[in-house]
Design an enzyme around this catalytic site. Structure first.
Site, PDB file in Angstrom:
ATOM      1  N   THR A  25      -4.181  -6.798   8.647  1.00 31.41           N
ATOM      2  CA  THR A  25      -5.505  -7.735   8.237  1.00 31.41           C
ATOM      3  C   THR A  25      -4.177  -8.398   7.256  1.00 31.41           C
ATOM      4  OG1 THR A  25      -5.035  -6.340   6.299  1.00 31.41           O
ATOM      5  CG2 THR A  25      -6.563  -6.368   8.108  1.00 31.41           C
TER       6      THR A  25
ATOM      7  N   HIS B 125      -7.591   1.767  -4.167  1.00 36.15           N
ATOM      8  CA  HIS B 125      -8.850   0.828  -2.428  1.00 36.15           C
ATOM      9  C   HIS B 125      -7.810   1.953  -1.557  1.00 36.15           C
ATOM     10  CE1 HIS B 125      -7.374  -2.345   0.169  1.00 36.15           C
ATOM     11  NE2 HIS B 125      -5.727  -2.023   0.580  1.00 36.15           N
TER      12      HIS B 125
ATOM     13  N   ASN C 158       0.752  -1.552  -0.083  1.00 37.58           N
ATOM     14  CA  ASN C 158      -0.045   0.253  -0.045  1.00 37.58           C
ATOM     15  C   ASN C 158       0.518   1.526   0.498  1.00 37.58           C
ATOM     16  OD1 ASN C 158      -2.524  -0.453   0.045  1.00 37.58           O
ATOM     17  ND2 ASN C 158      -2.458  -1.117   1.913  1.00 37.58           N
TER      18      ASN C 158
ATOM     19  N   ASP D  70     -11.792  -4.910  -1.406  1.00 41.02           N
ATOM     20  CA  ASP D  70     -12.618  -4.458  -1.444  1.00 41.02           C
ATOM     21  C   ASP D  70     -14.255  -4.821  -1.967  1.00 41.02           C
ATOM     22  OD1 ASP D  70     -11.454  -0.861  -1.133  1.00 41.02           O
ATOM     23  OD2 ASP D  70     -10.254  -2.902  -1.951  1.00 41.02           O
TER      24      ASP D  70
HETATM   25  P1  6V0 Z   1       4.932  -6.827   7.807  1.00 45.24           P
HETATM   26  O1  6V0 Z   1       5.108  -7.862   8.157  1.00 45.24           O
HETATM   27  O2  6V0 Z   1       5.793  -5.471   8.718  1.00 45.24           O
HETATM   28  O3  6V0 Z   1       5.874  -7.616   6.149  1.00 45.24           O
HETATM   29  C1  6V0 Z   1       6.413  -6.492   5.341  1.00 45.24           C
HETATM   30  C2  6V0 Z   1       7.810  -7.555   5.124  1.00 45.24           C
HETATM   31  O4  6V0 Z   1       7.868  -6.676   3.737  1.00 45.24           O
HETATM   32  C3  6V0 Z   1       8.575  -7.872   5.870  1.00 45.24           C
HETATM   33  O5  6V0 Z   1       8.994  -8.964   6.728  1.00 45.24           O
HETATM   34  C4  6V0 Z   1       9.665  -7.431   6.134  1.00 45.24           C
HETATM   35  O6  6V0 Z   1      11.043  -7.509   5.958  1.00 45.24           O
HETATM   36  C5  6V0 Z   1       9.442  -7.233   4.303  1.00 45.24           C
HETATM   37  N1  6V0 Z   1      10.061  -5.999   2.953  1.00 45.24           N
HETATM   38  C6  6V0 Z   1       9.825  -4.244   3.896  1.00 45.24           C
HETATM   39  N2  6V0 Z   1      11.036  -4.288   2.766  1.00 45.24           N
HETATM   40  C7  6V0 Z   1      12.237  -4.476   1.985  1.00 45.24           C
HETATM   41  C8  6V0 Z   1      12.477  -5.288   0.638  1.00 45.24           C
HETATM   42  N3  6V0 Z   1      13.076  -3.849   0.525  1.00 45.24           N
HETATM   43  N4  6V0 Z   1      12.622  -5.824   0.663  1.00 45.24           N
HETATM   44  C9  6V0 Z   1      12.536  -6.769   1.005  1.00 45.24           C
HETATM   45  N5  6V0 Z   1      11.345  -7.539   1.827  1.00 45.24           N
HETATM   46  C10 6V0 Z   1      11.088  -6.200   2.472  1.00 45.24           C
HETATM   47  O7  6V0 Z   1       3.635  -5.935   7.083  1.00 45.24           O
HETATM   48  P2  6V0 Z   1       2.197  -6.513   6.047  1.00 45.24           P
HETATM   49  O8  6V0 Z   1       2.398  -8.214   5.608  1.00 45.24           O
HETATM   50  O9  6V0 Z   1       1.334  -6.827   7.209  1.00 45.24           O
HETATM   51  O10 6V0 Z   1       1.648  -5.525   5.128  1.00 45.24           O
HETATM   52  C11 6V0 Z   1       2.567  -5.236   3.923  1.00 45.24           C
HETATM   53  C12 6V0 Z   1       1.613  -4.774   3.136  1.00 45.24           C
HETATM   54  O11 6V0 Z   1       0.474  -4.609   2.757  1.00 45.24           O
HETATM   55  C13 6V0 Z   1       1.981  -3.050   3.238  1.00 45.24           C
HETATM   56  O12 6V0 Z   1       1.944  -2.077   2.492  1.00 45.24           O
HETATM   57  C14 6V0 Z   1       0.217  -3.452   3.813  1.00 45.24           C
HETATM   58  O13 6V0 Z   1      -0.606  -2.244   4.144  1.00 45.24           O
HETATM   59  C15 6V0 Z   1       0.042  -3.924   2.621  1.00 45.24           C
HETATM   60  N6  6V0 Z   1      -1.616  -4.179   2.424  1.00 45.24           N
HETATM   61  C16 6V0 Z   1      -2.183  -3.821   0.848  1.00 45.24           C
HETATM   62  C17 6V0 Z   1      -3.558  -4.969   0.981  1.00 45.24           C
HETATM   63  C18 6V0 Z   1      -4.229  -4.894  -0.042  1.00 45.24           C
HETATM   64  O14 6V0 Z   1      -5.040  -4.870  -0.457  1.00 45.24           O
HETATM   65  N7  6V0 Z   1      -4.089  -4.334  -1.238  1.00 45.24           N
HETATM   66  C19 6V0 Z   1      -4.480  -5.382   2.029  1.00 45.24           C
HETATM   67  C20 6V0 Z   1      -3.554  -5.542   3.517  1.00 45.24           C
HETATM   68  C21 6V0 Z   1      -2.242  -4.520   3.733  1.00 45.24           C
END
Ligand code: 6V0
Length: 328
Positions: free
Chosen positions: A244, A194, A137, A167
């Site tokens: 989420t 979104h 996101n 959504d």
């Molecule tokens: P999280 O649990 O913090 O996981 C993020 C992961 O990314 C971690 O394991 C980090 O180590 C890894 N990471 C960060 N930088 C790098 C990099 N440069 N290279 C490789 N790995 C990296 O976050 P979560 O999994 O909860 O969310 C991830 C993203 O998904 C966020 O931006 C949320 O906002 C987004 N979402 C999008 C949704 C959608 O419908 N599009 C829905 C929910 C969350």
């Protein structure tokens, strides 16, 4: 006693689905929910996991592999090096900072642009023909950023975002719950951003094929309340459990199945919508699209009522304010 079976790395895998490979970049809550969902649906013969947190990655891969007696054989690869993603048919990018309680998706922008600049060139170096689905996101903007980084040599549609597929699922499930029906009986789309300015296309909602409203009929306060619940549901879930993951995991594996099996299923995902509904800019946002092996293949020209069109205009203006800097 010799069994005649030699345990070597080469023959310990019987790769049933052989050539189908999906990589997930970013193996936090969302990435692992996607991987788990794909594993249970046998989306691909190989799932590769990439994350910069090596220890966590090794733990996740081991944990998944140890359940292998209970699902179809799927090869799990994991590394902090992108070479592990080589030859993927689809790469799903979730890496990035997640929303904190009360934080909007648009606030994540700066943090996540830098991450995308690091990831996309490496993904393309090892899988030059893969479709790339952005989930991080704010997803519409991150998709525009990824497309800009990839450059014009990448066919339009190959890089797309999961967009309002989630959504729309939320909207359909809330309507189904109110009517005490299976969610599959309810079809219809949320389009646009979104996030907070998403547009529920009530004129597209059908229950068992029957339109919920006559075309042009204005939604009531009840309809508005359902859409408000759609918009607030991520905030609510994050407030309650911190993130989420399950619904976006299922949404993304649904998208992955469409790419891997070239189903050309129609679903709302984020793509460049220039030319539609009078939009003149390279705005990435969600419209119903056919999705197959090359990513987005066609954008559906969904009939919209006047009020839906003006809400879409508002949503795209919000996004363009953030996206226009990317193209300059
Ligand atoms: P999280 O649990 O913090 O996981 C993020 C992961 O990314 C971690 O394991 C980090 O180590 C890894 N990471 C960060 N930088 C790098 C990099 N440069 N290279 C490789 N790995 C990296 O976050 P979560 O999994 O909860 O969310 C991830 C993203 O998904 C966020 O931006 C949320 O906002 C987004 N979402 C999008 C949704 C959608 O419908 N599009 C829905 C929910 C969350």
């Amino acid at each position: 006693y010799t069994s005649g079976i030699e345990l070597t790395p080469e023959n310990s895998f019987h790769d049933k689905l052989g050539h189908k490979k999906v990589t997930v970049v970013g193996c936090g809550q969302v990435g692992m929910a996607i991987a788990y969902s794909m594993l249970n649906q046998t989306t691909a013969g190989t799932i590769a996991l990439v994350d910069m947190n090596k220890d966590k990655l090794e733990g996740e891969a081991k944990d998944l592999e140890q359940g292998s007696a209970f699902h179809q054989h799927v090869r799990i690869l994991a590394s902090d090096e992108y070479s592990v993603s080589q030859g993927s048919h689809l790469v799903i990018v979730t890496a990035g900072a997640a929303q904190k309680p009360g934080e909007s998706r648009l606030n994540l922008l700066d943090r996540n642009v830098g991450i995308m600049k690091n990831i996309i060139p490496q993904v393309l170096a090892f899988s030059p023909n893969a479709a790339i689905c952005i989930v991080a996101n704010p997803v519409d903007i991150m998709t525009a950023v990824a497309a800009k980084i990839a450059g014009p040599s990448i066919a339009p549609g190959r890089i797309f975002g999961s967009g309002t597929c989630l959504d729309s699922s939320r909207l359909r499930s809330l309507i189904a719950k109110k009517l005490d029906l299976d969610t599959a009986a309810v079809t219809g789309y949320v389009i646009g951003e979104h996030g907070d300015s998403s547009v529920p296309v009530w004129s597209s909602v059908r229950v068992g094929g029957v339109p919920l409203l006559k075309f042009g009929q204005e939604p009531t306060a009840l309809h508005d309340a359902i859409h408000k619940e759609v918009v607030m549901s991520a905030y609510d879930v994050i407030q309650k459990k911190g993130y989420t993951n399950w619904a976006v995991g299922l949404t993304s594996s649904f998208i992955a199945n469409a790419v891997v099996d070239n189903t050309r299923h129609i679903m709302p995902v984020s793509t460049c919508v220039r030319g539609l509904y009078g939009i003149e800019e390279d705005i990435f946002t969600s419209m119903p699209c056919t999705v197959g092996s090359t990513g987005v293949q066609r954008v559906i020209n969904l009939p919209l009522t006047d009020s839906e069109q003006s809400k879409l205009k508002q949503s795209t203006l919000t996004l363009w304010e953030m996206q226009k800097g990317i193209w300059n």
